[in-house]
Design an enzyme around this catalytic site. Structure first.
Site, mmCIF file in Angstrom:
data_model
loop_
_atom_site.group_PDB
_atom_site.id
_atom_site.type_symbol
_atom_site.label_atom_id
_atom_site.label_comp_id
_atom_site.label_asym_id
_atom_site.label_seq_id
_atom_site.Cartn_x
_atom_site.Cartn_y
_atom_site.Cartn_z
ATOM 1 N N ARG A 161 -3.668 6.561 0.117
ATOM 2 C CA ARG A 161 -4.120 7.729 0.870
ATOM 3 C C ARG A 161 -3.083 8.431 1.727
ATOM 4 O O ARG A 161 -3.326 9.534 2.194
ATOM 5 C CB ARG A 161 -5.328 7.337 1.735
ATOM 6 C CG ARG A 161 -6.602 7.235 0.915
ATOM 7 C CD ARG A 161 -7.750 6.723 1.746
ATOM 8 N NE ARG A 161 -7.460 5.375 2.214
ATOM 9 C CZ ARG A 161 -8.120 4.753 3.166
ATOM 10 N NH1 ARG A 161 -9.090 5.366 3.790
ATOM 11 N NH2 ARG A 161 -7.804 3.517 3.512
ATOM 12 N N ARG A 199 -6.813 11.604 -7.394
ATOM 13 C CA ARG A 199 -8.035 10.811 -7.205
ATOM 14 C C ARG A 199 -9.273 11.674 -6.991
ATOM 15 O O ARG A 199 -10.394 11.164 -6.964
ATOM 16 C CB ARG A 199 -7.866 9.899 -5.982
ATOM 17 C CG ARG A 199 -7.183 8.565 -6.233
ATOM 18 C CD ARG A 199 -8.060 7.573 -6.965
ATOM 19 N NE ARG A 199 -9.439 7.544 -6.472
ATOM 20 C CZ ARG A 199 -9.847 6.896 -5.376
ATOM 21 N NH1 ARG A 199 -8.995 6.183 -4.685
ATOM 22 N NH2 ARG A 199 -11.112 6.946 -4.975
ATOM 23 N N ARG A 227 0.824 -1.221 0.000
ATOM 24 C CA ARG A 227 0.000 0.000 0.000
ATOM 25 C C ARG A 227 0.853 1.265 0.000
ATOM 26 O O ARG A 227 0.507 2.257 0.645
ATOM 27 C CB ARG A 227 -0.956 0.035 1.197
ATOM 28 C CG ARG A 227 -1.895 -1.153 1.266
ATOM 29 C CD ARG A 227 -3.116 -0.915 0.388
ATOM 30 N NE ARG A 227 -4.070 -1.994 0.497
ATOM 31 C CZ ARG A 227 -5.292 -1.866 1.008
ATOM 32 N NH1 ARG A 227 -5.696 -0.720 1.476
ATOM 33 N NH2 ARG A 227 -6.108 -2.894 1.038
ATOM 34 N N ASP A 254 -6.931 -3.386 -7.142
ATOM 35 C CA ASP A 254 -7.466 -3.943 -5.900
ATOM 36 C C ASP A 254 -7.754 -5.415 -6.107
ATOM 37 O O ASP A 254 -7.964 -5.861 -7.244
ATOM 38 C CB ASP A 254 -8.742 -3.216 -5.463
ATOM 39 C CG ASP A 254 -9.104 -3.587 -4.030
ATOM 40 O OD1 ASP A 254 -8.500 -3.023 -3.093
ATOM 41 O OD2 ASP A 254 -9.946 -4.488 -3.825
ATOM 42 N N TYR A 305 -14.883 -11.592 0.885
ATOM 43 C CA TYR A 305 -15.686 -10.441 0.429
ATOM 44 C C TYR A 305 -16.938 -10.900 -0.317
ATOM 45 O O TYR A 305 -18.018 -10.323 -0.175
ATOM 46 C CB TYR A 305 -14.833 -9.506 -0.449
ATOM 47 C CG TYR A 305 -13.773 -8.817 0.374
ATOM 48 C CD1 TYR A 305 -14.091 -7.746 1.193
ATOM 49 C CD2 TYR A 305 -12.458 -9.273 0.378
ATOM 50 C CE1 TYR A 305 -13.132 -7.129 1.984
ATOM 51 C CE2 TYR A 305 -11.489 -8.677 1.163
ATOM 52 C CZ TYR A 305 -11.837 -7.608 1.969
ATOM 53 O OH TYR A 305 -10.889 -7.013 2.761
HETATM 54 O O1 1CP Z 1 0.260 0.600 -3.240
HETATM 55 C C1 1CP Z 1 -0.958 0.347 -3.300
HETATM 56 O O2 1CP Z 1 -1.822 1.092 -2.840
HETATM 57 C C2 1CP Z 1 -1.315 -0.938 -3.948
HETATM 58 C C3 1CP Z 1 -2.723 -1.074 -4.380
HETATM 59 C C4 1CP Z 1 -3.652 -1.946 -3.544
HETATM 60 C C5 1CP Z 1 -3.478 -3.274 -3.140
HETATM 61 C C6 1CP Z 1 -2.246 -4.129 -3.283
HETATM 62 C C7 1CP Z 1 -4.949 -1.551 -3.156
HETATM 63 C C8 1CP Z 1 -5.544 -0.226 -3.394
HETATM 64 N N1 1CP Z 1 -5.579 -2.632 -2.611
HETATM 65 C C9 1CP Z 1 -4.693 -3.682 -2.556
HETATM 66 C C10 1CP Z 1 -4.941 -5.050 -2.085
HETATM 67 C C11 1CP Z 1 -6.075 -5.301 -1.161
HETATM 68 N N2 1CP Z 1 -7.349 -4.828 -1.204
HETATM 69 C C12 1CP Z 1 -6.011 -6.216 -0.091
HETATM 70 C C13 1CP Z 1 -4.792 -7.036 0.227
HETATM 71 C C14 1CP Z 1 -3.758 -6.200 0.906
HETATM 72 C C15 1CP Z 1 -4.000 -5.919 2.357
HETATM 73 O O3 1CP Z 1 -4.199 -6.876 3.124
HETATM 74 O O4 1CP Z 1 -3.952 -4.741 2.718
HETATM 75 C C16 1CP Z 1 -7.254 -6.236 0.545
HETATM 76 C C17 1CP Z 1 -7.653 -7.040 1.759
HETATM 77 C C18 1CP Z 1 -8.107 -5.349 -0.160
HETATM 78 C C19 1CP Z 1 -9.524 -5.063 0.108
HETATM 79 C C20 1CP Z 1 -9.728 -3.615 0.345
HETATM 80 N N3 1CP Z 1 -9.782 -2.683 -0.651
HETATM 81 C C21 1CP Z 1 -9.812 -2.940 1.577
HETATM 82 C C22 1CP Z 1 -9.774 -3.590 2.965
HETATM 83 C C23 1CP Z 1 -11.150 -3.717 3.525
HETATM 84 C C24 1CP Z 1 -11.188 -4.585 4.787
HETATM 85 O O5 1CP Z 1 -11.681 -5.713 4.709
HETATM 86 O O6 1CP Z 1 -10.700 -4.115 5.832
HETATM 87 C C25 1CP Z 1 -9.938 -1.569 1.306
HETATM 88 C C26 1CP Z 1 -10.085 -0.428 2.279
HETATM 89 C C27 1CP Z 1 -9.919 -1.440 -0.121
HETATM 90 C C28 1CP Z 1 -9.967 -0.187 -0.909
HETATM 91 C C29 1CP Z 1 -8.650 0.259 -1.431
HETATM 92 N N4 1CP Z 1 -7.775 -0.546 -2.176
HETATM 93 C C30 1CP Z 1 -6.679 0.205 -2.549
HETATM 94 C C31 1CP Z 1 -6.867 1.531 -2.017
HETATM 95 C C32 1CP Z 1 -5.909 2.680 -2.212
HETATM 96 C C33 1CP Z 1 -8.081 1.535 -1.326
HETATM 97 C C34 1CP Z 1 -8.718 2.715 -0.607
HETATM 98 C C35 1CP Z 1 -9.775 3.287 -1.469
HETATM 99 C C36 1CP Z 1 -9.641 4.722 -1.785
HETATM 100 O O7 1CP Z 1 -8.562 5.335 -1.758
HETATM 101 O O8 1CP Z 1 -10.720 5.273 -2.117
#
Ligand code: 1CP
Length: 351
Positions: free
Chosen positions: A38, A47, A34, A83, A158
């Protein structure tokens, strides 16, 4: 003729890929799960007014957002901005990624008919992924791009719960109580994950990470019986391309060895397990990790002391890729990650 290495030999010789293959490195490579997102003001700026899923489907934005942390920190690898639920969206599952919540699925999967209604993924579903990866590989030059997918258990959570869950109760209820539906669902997601990773590697990704973020919710016996074979299939299929495979989950101390045996070249270790213990558990494989992501909020010297310990422990592994033990927390000060990155580079050089 110049003696400068071509970009493909520079890439193959990069510290990140060398460490992933268990070869000697000039310094310990570092990137952050990540790392885009944000915590970066430049991310919030691009964004603005654009939904998460839409951003993931626009190659210009994916390239820009993926490059942002590489430019800012000089990390040793880029992670493709996307994602884990994106491939499901691409095949037609009705879902959204809601700000402050995460993935939300309109019609949760509960029956065999629900599973069978999900199409398999083909490259035609994701032309924007191919375009974004190709664009990135051109911009990144000698810096590797990590492609990724969600592992079957974590993605199933999910789909079955309909959104983020703490205990994954409905998901595990399906696993315990409806083995035929569970098996079909895991096979479906494994096929989609493998096809999605194939698209990324075919377009130029140099390594892949399989995120089984929530696998730590399982007992060892349940992981081995109901989950591991499906993740193993994904890792085996992508293994035929020859790119290094990283396998990561949170709270997975009890199953780290199995996550390696599932077919990983590199096992991601979360911060709860001392890295030295993690290295022993995955015996013979490279490791990635594992600074507690909250240490960026500690005084800089405290954070760097912990990083020094991790670098020291990492020397016992065939390869060590420095990372946090889970993703960057959104309120992280990017300047702390910049200091951490420089520290890792400076304090891990081999004479
Ligand atoms: O550098 C990066 O940001 C890489 C991009 C990335 C990756 C590798 C995002 C962007 N998501 C992920 C993988 C991801 N998504 C995982 C596995 C990694 C981890 O364990 O952290 C998981 C579980 C998700 C599911 C997900 N998507 C969540 C978690 C929800 C929960 O169950 O707690 C969330 C909050 C998202 C949204 C998301 N994905 C990525 C971003 C930047 C965001 C936030 C959304 C936004 O900015 O509006």
């Amino acid at each position: 003729m110049s003696d400068a290495p071509t970009s493909s030999s520079a890439l193959s010789d990069s510290a990140f890929l060398r460490a992933a293959r268990g070869e000697a490195v000039p310094h310990t490579p570092v990137w952050y799960m990540r790392q885009a997102g944000r915590s970066l003001p430049e991310y919030l700026a691009v964004r603005e007014g654009i939904g998460m899923l839409e951003s993931c489907m626009r190659p210009d934005l994916v390239v820009e957002i993926t490059m942002q942390p590489v430019r800012r920190y000089g990390v040793d690898a880029a992670i493709f901005f996307s994602d884990i639920v994106l491939p499901l969206k691409a095949v037609g599952v009705d879902l959204d990624i809601k700000p402050g919540v995460g993935p939300v699925v309109a019609d949760p999967v509960r029956t065999l008919a629900d599973v069978e209604a999900i199409p398999d993924l083909t490259p035609e579903h994701v032309p924007f992924i191919t375009e974004a990866v190709q664009g990135l590989v051109g911009e990144l030059g000698g810096t590797p791009l990590i492609g990724f997918a969600g592992a079957p258990f974590t993605v199933a959570s999910y789909l079955v719960e309909g959104g983020p869950s703490k205990d994954h109760a409905r998901t595990k209820a399906m696993m315990f109580g409806a083995p035929d539906v569970w098996d079909a669902l895991m096979r479906k997601i494994a096929g989609i994950a493998a096809a999605y990773l194939d698209v990324q590697v075919a377009a130029g990704a140099s390594a892949v990470q399989l995120f089984d973020s929530w696998a730590g919710a399982l007992t060892r016996a349940d992981y081995r019986a109901h989950v591991m074979p499906h993740s193993a299939r994904v890792l085996e299929q992508i293994g035929t391309t020859g790119v290094p495979r990283i396998h990561f989950g949170v709270g997975t101390g009890e199953i780290l060895d199995l996550m390696g045996e599932a077919g990983a070249d590199v096992v991601g270790v979360d911060w709860r397990v001392p890295l030295a213990a993690g290295i022993e558990r995955v015996g013979g494989r490279a490791v990635q990790g594992n600074l507690d992501p909250t240490l960026v909020f500690a005084p800089t010297e405290v954070m760097l002391d912990r990083a020094r310990e991790i670098l020291g422990a990492g020397r016992a592994a065939p390869g060590h890729i420095f990372n946090l033990g889970h993703g960057v927390i959104p309120s992280t000060d990017p300047d702390q990650l910049a200091r951490l990155t420089d520290f890792v580079h400076e304090h891990s050089q081999t004479p």
